[in-house]
Design an enzyme around this catalytic site. Sequence first.
Site, short mmCIF file in Angstrom:
data_model
loop_
_atom_site.label_atom_id
_atom_site.label_comp_id
_atom_site.label_asym_id
_atom_site.label_seq_id
_atom_site.Cartn_x
_atom_site.Cartn_y
_atom_site.Cartn_z
N GLY A 100 -10.92 -0.89 9.47
CA GLY A 100 -12.08 -1.81 8.46
C GLY A 100 -11.05 -1.93 6.93
O GLY A 100 -11.67 -2.26 5.98
N SER A 101 -10.41 -1.08 6.98
CA SER A 101 -9.55 -0.90 5.86
C SER A 101 -8.50 -2.36 4.91
O SER A 101 -8.12 -1.24 4.65
CB SER A 101 -8.24 0.12 6.14
N LYS B 297 1.00 -1.47 -0.13
CA LYS B 297 0.09 0.57 -0.35
C LYS B 297 0.98 0.94 0.31
O LYS B 297 1.70 1.21 0.87
CB LYS B 297 -0.49 -0.02 1.58
N THR C 98 -6.87 0.68 9.78
CA THR C 98 -7.24 1.91 11.28
C THR C 98 -8.59 1.79 11.64
O THR C 98 -8.83 1.21 12.95
CB THR C 98 -7.08 3.65 10.70
N SER D 122 -9.11 1.02 3.29
CA SER D 122 -8.88 2.18 2.77
C SER D 122 -7.41 1.41 1.37
O SER D 122 -7.27 2.05 0.45
CB SER D 122 -7.88 3.18 2.86
#
Length: 556
Positions: free
Chosen positions: A224-225, A119, A222, A201
């Site tokens: 659900g990402s 990421k 943080t 995200s």
Amino acid sequence: MVPRNLGFLAVLALCILQLSLAISLPQPDNSKPSKARFPDLYEASVIELQDGLDSGLFTSVDLIKAYFARIDEVNLKGPALRAVIETNPSALKHAAALDAERRTTGKRSLLHGIPILLKDNIATIASEGMNTTAGSFSLLGSVVPDEAGVVKLLRAAGAIILGKANLSEFAEFRGDLPSGWSGRGGQCTNAFFPNADPCGSSSGSGVATSIGLTAVSLGSDTDGSITCPTSYNNLAGIKPTLGLTSRAGVIPISEHQDTIGPMVRSVTDAAIVLSIIAGKDPNDNFTLAQPDSVPDYTMALNASALKGRRIGVPRRVFFDGLDASVVAAFGDALEVMTGLGATIVDPADLPSAEEISQSNNETLVLDTDFKIQINAWFQGLIENPTGVRSLTDLIAFNDAHPELEEPVNFTSQSILLASQATDGFTDAYFQALAFDKALGATRGIDAALQGFDLDALVLPGVGFPWTPAALAGYPIVTVPLGFYPDNVTIGSAGPLTIYPAPGVPFGLSFLGTAFSEFELIGFGFAYEQATKTRIKRRAFKDAIPKTQLVDVVGKY
Ligand SMILES: *[C@@H]1O[C@H](CO)[C@@H](O)[C@H](O)[C@H]1NC(C)=O
Ligand SMILES: *[C@@H]1O[C@H](CO)[C@@H](O)[C@H](O)[C@H]1NC(C)=O
Ligand SMILES: *[C@@H]1O[C@H](CO)[C@@H](O)[C@H](O)[C@H]1NC(C)=O
Ligand SMILES: *[C@@H]1O[C@H](CO)[C@@H](O)[C@H](O)[C@H]1NC(C)=O
Ligand SMILES: *[C@@H]1O[C@H](CO)[C@@H](O)[C@H](O)[C@H]1NC(C)=O
Ligand SMILES: *[C@@H]1O[C@H](CO)[C@@H](O)[C@H](O)[C@H]1NC(C)=O
Ligand SMILES: CC(=O)N[C@H]1CO[C@H](CO)[C@@H](O)[C@@H]1O
């Protein structure tokens, strides 16, 4: 003249080669192209890739070339999935060195020579050629002081950084932007239906791994990402316990909730990656609280792991508004688990369920932490050509460059502005932090686990199953559960994206207490092996890259 000893060794080597070919490979049929011998990169596991590398069937250089070609086919061309922001200009060089090392001294680990996508909030040294920007033009060309702690561990294990994945900009901490959108990467979309929401995200990590643009990937979470894009992209993923994986060198939201974890195609791959990236890091003191040794999580891969275990369903609140197809698939999953010898306790509600859905305490904690931590990030950079050195500068930069950072119909940078308005570590902040821990842990996950004598909780990977774990700092293991049916009512998810949509995947999430990854991996593996849901449906035709190893091996 070949000295006798060497001749003998050469013959021995040939015998061993023939023996190992005979044992480990299907019988070669020389009359046809040998396509069947190469693993399909859409699905290839780390173990399959490692077998092919060890046997000399292909090299890591071949793998990098194949993945680069696959990215090229679908990232900006064709369906334009926009899952990858940058590829690593040094990847081929690293691959060649790791291939040579494998031939001389063998492999360092199961990730030796395996490409991994990061990421774009996970730092890599600028001299390697890639940026670390969280998708924002405000950080383009910036020079980080050091690599991320997890990247150091990956490199030591011999993994090859393939590139950087698109994401919801600043890990979705900006306000009024759709999931998967960043200024630098544009709108990432799901590979299972044109223009479907990839969730965020860690959107690009999810989409890229779902169709084999990389072997494995890392995301950050943080709230659900990791879990949400794992769920929406037909993957296995682990959102670890807070402090199991280092956040040093990761563009932050909040030290009280940020975690780094694998997003991959199987629980086995997840266990392999987590075993390497977990561990203490002096540069992230939250990791110092973890148990003294990192377990070998691959030892948890037991297809009978659910046998005799008690799994609870926190039904209240967490099923509100879910599509009937998700609820039905979840019901089937409970039957599968019962068949595997688990006792399902249903309901096993969280006492704090309603409060979790209504509380604003998390907003105060994240807004406060982000301002402090993002200011420290900007100030810690060795250089930043944009001149952005603080949150105030960032807000001004976005407004000064609307063509880059404020897309059509964008309304405001609401989260950045709310963060900017916070007053640091006030009494209200500490109260909110303590309140969150109680909501997520003592009156949440732990209350249910203890109250119903459970080994884990299970929920569909849609809705907001991740929030109790985010507040508590607890782990989640997510595996594929099902796909929206072809007649699902299509909804809107942003100016450019839709959700739900036909064939878009959803996952199943196992939640547990702190450092229960080993157990949760076992549960996820047992369910995955019994169902093999991932391979029941593929991405839409144009989103499936065609380049395979057969197209690159021996072709250059
Ligand atoms: C960052 O991105 C820019 C623009 O794409 C590129 O020119 C540069 O080489 C990249 N890498 C670094 C380390 O700045
Ligand atoms: C980490 O260090 C900071 C400051 O040095 C301190 O305030 C904090 O309590 C430490 N956290 C942990 C989990 O050790
Ligand atoms: C796998 O799980 C079963 C059921 O809990 C247990 O009996 C067995 O010993 C486990 N196997 C291994 C290798 O740990
Ligand atoms: C925290 O949650 C409690 C209960 O919902 C609420 O009374 C309190 O106002 C919240 N605090 C903040 C800062 O949102
Ligand atoms: C979709 O099809 C199924 C099976 O035929 C049916 O039960 C369901 O009501 C349909 N859903 C919609 C939204 O039309
Ligand atoms: C922007 O909003 C207008 C008015 O709601 C709408 O017609 C248009 O399609 C939107 N454009 C985009 C790119 O979302
Ligand atoms: C690797 C890759 O294709 N990166 C692209 C991501 O999207 C931006 C914006 O369109 C392009 O500039 C990159 O080349």
